[in-house]
Scaffold this active site. Structure first.
Site, short mmCIF file in Angstrom:
data_model
loop_
_atom_site.label_atom_id
_atom_site.label_comp_id
_atom_site.label_asym_id
_atom_site.label_seq_id
_atom_site.Cartn_x
_atom_site.Cartn_y
_atom_site.Cartn_z
CG ASP A 97 -0.10 -5.58 1.57
OD1 ASP A 97 0.28 -6.27 0.41
OD2 ASP A 97 0.19 -4.46 1.78
CG ASP A 128 5.64 -4.41 4.53
OD1 ASP A 128 6.57 -4.39 4.35
OD2 ASP A 128 4.73 -3.97 4.01
CE LYS A 148 -4.08 -4.58 -2.44
NZ LYS A 148 -4.07 -5.87 -2.21
CB CYS A 149 2.38 -2.11 1.27
SG CYS A 149 3.99 -1.55 2.18
N PRO A 150 1.57 1.02 2.72
CG PRO A 150 2.37 3.06 3.51
CD PRO A 150 1.73 2.40 2.22
#
Length: 78
Positions: free
Chosen positions: A43, A49, A16-18
């Site tokens: 994600d 991103d 998952k982010c980041p």
């Protein structure tokens, strides 16, 4: 563009982010200018991103493809 047998696939599915951006940044540091890498993510925020990271860091986002369960990005190091 089709994936060549020499272009590495960096599997970041499940992160998952980041983390996808952070790990992509670290992996690109070990490559030479002009090298390309496929980055696979699950994600949903990666579609925002990864392109943003490429633009900010000066890398080229060559291709974005939807795959089962996520996305694949072809990034060229600059």
């Amino acid at each position: 563009m089709t994936r060549s047998s020499t272009t590495e696939i960096y599997d970041l599915r499940g992160l998952k982010c980041p983390l996808p951006v952070l790990k992509t940044r670290r992996r690109l540091q070990g490559l030479k200018t002009g090298d390309r890498i496929w980055v696979e993510t699950s994600d949903p925020l990666a579609v925002i991103d990864i392109p943003h990271f490429c633009k900010e860091a000066g890398h080229v986002l060559v291709e974005t493809t939807t795959i089962a369960g996520g996305n694949r990005f072809l990034v060229e190091k600059r």
